[in-house]
Design an enzyme around this catalytic site. Structure first.
Site, PDB file in Angstrom:
ATOM      1  N   ASP A  37       0.858  -1.183   0.000  1.00  0.00           N
ATOM      2  CA  ASP A  37       0.000   0.000   0.000  1.00  0.00           C
ATOM      3  C   ASP A  37       0.894   1.233   0.000  1.00  0.00           C
ATOM      4  O   ASP A  37       1.793   1.336   0.830  1.00  0.00           O
ATOM      5  CB  ASP A  37      -0.896  -0.012   1.233  1.00  0.00           C
ATOM      6  CG  ASP A  37      -2.038   0.983   1.162  1.00  0.00           C
ATOM      7  OD1 ASP A  37      -1.797   2.141   0.766  1.00  0.00           O
ATOM      8  OD2 ASP A  37      -3.155   0.606   1.515  1.00  0.00           O
ATOM      9  N   GLN A 101     -14.294   2.340   2.260  1.00  0.00           N
ATOM     10  CA  GLN A 101     -13.756   1.962   0.954  1.00  0.00           C
ATOM     11  C   GLN A 101     -13.472   3.202   0.115  1.00  0.00           C
ATOM     12  O   GLN A 101     -14.297   4.107   0.019  1.00  0.00           O
ATOM     13  CB  GLN A 101     -14.738   1.039   0.212  1.00  0.00           C
ATOM     14  CG  GLN A 101     -14.175   0.490  -1.074  1.00  0.00           C
ATOM     15  CD  GLN A 101     -15.118  -0.509  -1.749  1.00  0.00           C
ATOM     16  OE1 GLN A 101     -16.272  -0.643  -1.389  1.00  0.00           O
ATOM     17  NE2 GLN A 101     -14.589  -1.195  -2.750  1.00  0.00           N
ATOM     18  N   HIS A 107     -10.656  -5.643  -2.599  1.00  0.00           N
ATOM     19  CA  HIS A 107      -9.295  -5.805  -2.088  1.00  0.00           C
ATOM     20  C   HIS A 107      -9.303  -6.029  -0.588  1.00  0.00           C
ATOM     21  O   HIS A 107     -10.228  -5.642   0.115  1.00  0.00           O
ATOM     22  CB  HIS A 107      -8.419  -4.595  -2.435  1.00  0.00           C
ATOM     23  CG  HIS A 107      -8.884  -3.288  -1.889  1.00  0.00           C
ATOM     24  ND1 HIS A 107      -9.968  -2.597  -2.395  1.00  0.00           N
ATOM     25  CD2 HIS A 107      -8.401  -2.526  -0.882  1.00  0.00           C
ATOM     26  CE1 HIS A 107     -10.129  -1.469  -1.724  1.00  0.00           C
ATOM     27  NE2 HIS A 107      -9.190  -1.399  -0.783  1.00  0.00           N
ATOM     28  N   PHE A 108      -8.241  -6.680  -0.136  1.00  0.00           N
ATOM     29  CA  PHE A 108      -8.023  -6.953   1.276  1.00  0.00           C
ATOM     30  C   PHE A 108      -6.777  -6.228   1.732  1.00  0.00           C
ATOM     31  O   PHE A 108      -5.780  -6.174   1.002  1.00  0.00           O
ATOM     32  CB  PHE A 108      -7.850  -8.457   1.531  1.00  0.00           C
ATOM     33  CG  PHE A 108      -9.125  -9.234   1.455  1.00  0.00           C
ATOM     34  CD1 PHE A 108      -9.801  -9.588   2.613  1.00  0.00           C
ATOM     35  CD2 PHE A 108      -9.650  -9.621   0.236  1.00  0.00           C
ATOM     36  CE1 PHE A 108     -10.989 -10.305   2.556  1.00  0.00           C
ATOM     37  CE2 PHE A 108     -10.833 -10.342   0.163  1.00  0.00           C
ATOM     38  CZ  PHE A 108     -11.510 -10.689   1.328  1.00  0.00           C
ATOM     39  N   HIS A 109      -6.825  -5.699   2.952  1.00  0.00           N
ATOM     40  CA  HIS A 109      -5.678  -5.055   3.592  1.00  0.00           C
ATOM     41  C   HIS A 109      -5.076  -6.033   4.594  1.00  0.00           C
ATOM     42  O   HIS A 109      -5.816  -6.625   5.392  1.00  0.00           O
ATOM     43  CB  HIS A 109      -6.114  -3.801   4.368  1.00  0.00           C
ATOM     44  CG  HIS A 109      -6.685  -2.720   3.526  1.00  0.00           C
ATOM     45  ND1 HIS A 109      -5.951  -1.612   3.171  1.00  0.00           N
ATOM     46  CD2 HIS A 109      -7.918  -2.569   2.980  1.00  0.00           C
ATOM     47  CE1 HIS A 109      -6.719  -0.813   2.441  1.00  0.00           C
ATOM     48  NE2 HIS A 109      -7.911  -1.377   2.308  1.00  0.00           N
TER      49      HIS A 109
END
Length: 145
Positions: A37, A101, A107-109
């Protein structure tokens, strides 16, 4: 944006998947793409996205995509843990603007956590140094099983 809508092929994650925008790649297989990220909430904040999907959120995703996707999330989470030795790991996923969001591609964090270190705010921290992100990506990638 609401939970309903049309997938925007111009979103940043779609551009990353097409190679139109750079990313610090951690892992890739035929189903998922994992990368650092650029606005991390903590050191090692990694994102995992489906490669062949136009789902804007979890509620829109085909169940056939979710199986390999969550396995990729687990695989990368294990590598983050092995590489960085955090005290804990947050795995999260947002659905809709009120939930936090900001990019409308599922997506996954994966966010490593250490005792006594504050967590940055989602999408509001400063942009990370690309050289540092690449080094972290390589460190985590070395632990992909």
């Amino acid at each position: 944006m609401s939970l309903d809508g049309t997938y925007d092929n111009g979103n940043i994650f779609a551009k990353i998947l097409r190679g139109e925008m750079p990313s610090a790649r951690v892992f890739e297989d035929s189903h998922v793409y994992a990368f650092m990220d650029v606005f991390p909430q903590a050191r090692g904040h990694t994102l995992v996205i489906p490669k062949h999907s136009t789902a804007r959120n979890l509620l829109e995703e085909d169940p056939a995509v979710l199986g390999p996707l969550i396995l990729g999330v687990q695989r990368v989470t294990r590598a983050v843990r092995a590489a960085l030795n955090p005290d804990g790991v947050v795995v999260t996923q947002f659905n809709g603007a009120p939930a936090g969001q900001t990019i409308y591609h599922l997506h996954f964090h994966i966010i490593p956590r250490w005792e006594g270190q504050a967590l940055g705010r989602h999408g509001e921290g400063g942009m990370a140094d690309p050289t540092e992100l690449k080094a972290l990506a390589d460190q985590i990638a070395a632990h992909i099983a």
